[in-house]
Design a protein around this motif. Structure first.
Motif, mmCIF file in Angstrom:
data_model
loop_
_atom_site.group_PDB
_atom_site.id
_atom_site.type_symbol
_atom_site.label_atom_id
_atom_site.label_comp_id
_atom_site.label_asym_id
_atom_site.label_seq_id
_atom_site.Cartn_x
_atom_site.Cartn_y
_atom_site.Cartn_z
ATOM 1 N N LEU A 92 0.812 -1.077 0.014
ATOM 2 C CA LEU A 92 0.026 -0.061 0.053
ATOM 3 C C LEU A 92 0.819 1.338 -0.069
ATOM 4 O O LEU A 92 2.006 1.169 0.361
ATOM 5 C CB LEU A 92 -0.988 0.015 1.229
ATOM 6 N N ASP A 93 0.292 2.308 -0.322
ATOM 7 C CA ASP A 93 0.881 3.542 -0.511
ATOM 8 C C ASP A 93 -0.065 4.600 0.224
ATOM 9 O O ASP A 93 -0.904 5.178 -0.156
ATOM 10 C CB ASP A 93 1.108 4.018 -1.904
ATOM 11 N N PRO A 94 0.449 5.142 1.478
ATOM 12 C CA PRO A 94 -0.367 6.114 2.195
ATOM 13 C C PRO A 94 -0.415 7.434 1.718
ATOM 14 O O PRO A 94 -1.603 8.180 1.838
ATOM 15 C CB PRO A 94 0.341 6.031 3.525
ATOM 16 N N ASP A 109 -7.814 4.141 -3.410
ATOM 17 C CA ASP A 109 -6.470 3.988 -4.278
ATOM 18 C C ASP A 109 -5.448 3.771 -3.375
ATOM 19 O O ASP A 109 -4.291 3.314 -3.930
ATOM 20 C CB ASP A 109 -6.262 5.425 -4.912
ATOM 21 N N VAL A 110 -5.391 3.331 -1.899
ATOM 22 C CA VAL A 110 -4.185 3.162 -1.237
ATOM 23 C C VAL A 110 -3.719 1.892 -1.733
ATOM 24 O O VAL A 110 -2.315 1.602 -1.694
ATOM 25 C CB VAL A 110 -4.609 3.119 0.110
ATOM 26 N N LEU A 111 -4.301 0.604 -1.806
ATOM 27 C CA LEU A 111 -3.676 -0.548 -1.974
ATOM 28 C C LEU A 111 -3.032 -0.670 -3.453
ATOM 29 O O LEU A 111 -3.628 -0.137 -4.292
ATOM 30 C CB LEU A 111 -4.871 -1.570 -1.821
ATOM 31 N N ASN A 112 -1.910 -1.488 -3.570
ATOM 32 C CA ASN A 112 -1.349 -1.636 -4.854
ATOM 33 C C ASN A 112 -2.098 -2.666 -5.677
ATOM 34 O O ASN A 112 -3.044 -3.541 -4.963
ATOM 35 C CB ASN A 112 -0.166 -2.334 -4.851
ATOM 36 N N SER A 113 -2.000 -2.911 -6.758
ATOM 37 C CA SER A 113 -2.626 -3.902 -7.747
ATOM 38 C C SER A 113 -2.131 -5.245 -7.329
ATOM 39 O O SER A 113 -1.144 -5.416 -7.465
ATOM 40 C CB SER A 113 -2.607 -3.325 -9.074
ATOM 41 N N PRO A 114 -3.008 -6.304 -7.214
ATOM 42 C CA PRO A 114 -2.235 -7.427 -6.951
ATOM 43 C C PRO A 114 -1.884 -8.330 -8.290
ATOM 44 O O PRO A 114 -1.647 -9.425 -8.223
ATOM 45 C CB PRO A 114 -3.308 -8.433 -6.197
ATOM 46 N N ASP A 140 -19.944 1.983 -5.395
ATOM 47 C CA ASP A 140 -19.561 2.980 -5.014
ATOM 48 C C ASP A 140 -18.643 2.733 -3.531
ATOM 49 O O ASP A 140 -18.647 3.476 -2.643
ATOM 50 C CB ASP A 140 -20.447 4.165 -4.455
ATOM 51 N N ASP A 141 -18.058 1.644 -3.471
ATOM 52 C CA ASP A 141 -17.267 1.177 -2.364
ATOM 53 C C ASP A 141 -15.934 2.149 -2.311
ATOM 54 O O ASP A 141 -15.119 2.101 -3.319
ATOM 55 C CB ASP A 141 -16.701 -0.164 -2.536
ATOM 56 N N HIS A 142 -15.638 2.917 -1.281
ATOM 57 C CA HIS A 142 -14.597 3.606 -1.131
ATOM 58 C C HIS A 142 -13.616 2.955 -0.200
ATOM 59 O O HIS A 142 -12.355 3.662 0.036
ATOM 60 C CB HIS A 142 -14.873 5.063 -0.715
ATOM 61 N N ASN A 143 -13.616 1.878 0.148
ATOM 62 C CA ASN A 143 -12.630 1.188 1.108
ATOM 63 C C ASN A 143 -11.633 0.568 0.217
ATOM 64 O O ASN A 143 -10.553 0.910 0.416
ATOM 65 C CB ASN A 143 -13.254 0.258 2.094
ATOM 66 N N TRP A 144 -12.047 -0.047 -1.009
ATOM 67 C CA TRP A 144 -11.204 -0.677 -2.000
ATOM 68 C C TRP A 144 -11.965 -0.858 -2.971
ATOM 69 O O TRP A 144 -13.173 -0.603 -3.257
ATOM 70 C CB TRP A 144 -10.340 -1.677 -1.447
#
Length: 229
Positions: A92-94, A109-114, A140-144
């Motif tokens: 992830l990138d804070p 957008d915090v998590l990297n693409s797997p 409209d999920d804003h967690n991931w």
């Protein structure tokens, strides 16, 4: 059976390391229970619980039906251990956190693409699963990026000759798709982030989605666990 897995009684406080054997013990307990029909059991997981259910279905025996509500196809938060295998967490990138005008964090957008680089090792090996899958997705999920994860899981399953999973997408629906008539949680404290975040969702659309999702998951479980529509 609702299974706690961290920060409860004698369980680990954090998510840095989880052992799938703990979840396997719960599955075996249910399979041996006289009031459980069998021969398999069903899993229902939301958010982090979703990727744990996906890992359980991928590594463990006796899982017949799995429903994921806005789950991830990558292992998130900490390393997942099972026997001699370790699934690392996706990076992830804070710096990709955005703040709303109200000062709340948008972490979508915090998590990297797997699918890229070293983070590909965090992709849960869903192709090993023998379970049927239902993905319930809030668009409209804003967690991931739940819709992206569901579609990538579908691609991986089909590429390995597995049955295409059911994916139901709900427009204007946020992260927490709860049972019907629960109020929409648009923002709250995120324990891993350490501050308030937005979860997404329009109140009317989200409420409608919760009513339908409740019906859909029951229909799915009746079909794959009971053998009735």
């Amino acid at each position: 059976m609702a299974l706690a897995y961290h920060n409860y009684e004698d369980l680990p406080k954090g998510l840095e390391i989880l052992h799938l054997e703990y979840f396997e013990e719960a599955v075996n307990y249910l399979l041996d229970h006289p009031q459980v029909k069998g021969p398999g059991v069903g899993l229902l997981g939301s958010s982090k619980g979703g990727d744990l259910c996906l890992s359980m279905a991928s590594f463990l025996k006796g899982i017949t039906a799995t429903v994921l509500i806005n789950g991830s196809v990558a292992n998130v938060g900490g390393a997942l251990h099972y026997k001699d295998e370790i699934l690392p967490p996706v990076g992830l990138d804070p710096n990709r956190v955005r703040l709303t005008k109200d000062g709340l964090a948008d972490i979508v957008d915090v998590l990297n693409s797997p699918l890229e680089g070293a983070d590909r090792k965090s992709f849960i090996p869903v192709e090993r699963a023998e379970s049927a899958f239902l993905f319930l997705v809030g668009q409209d999920d804003h967690n991931w990026k739940s819709e992206f994860y569901a579609n990538e899981a579908s691609k991986r399953l089909q590429a390995h000759g597995r049955k295409k999973p059911e994916i139901i997408c709900y427009p204007e629906t946020g992260h927490y798709i709860e049972p019907p008539y629960f109020p929409l949680c648009q923002a709250s404290l995120h324990t891993l982030v350490g501050g308030p975040v937005i979860w997404g969702g329009d109140p009317r659309a989200h409420a409608t989605a919760q009513v339908d999702a409740w019906k859909q998951l029951q229909t799915f479980f009746h079909k794959h666990l009971v053998g009735k529509s």
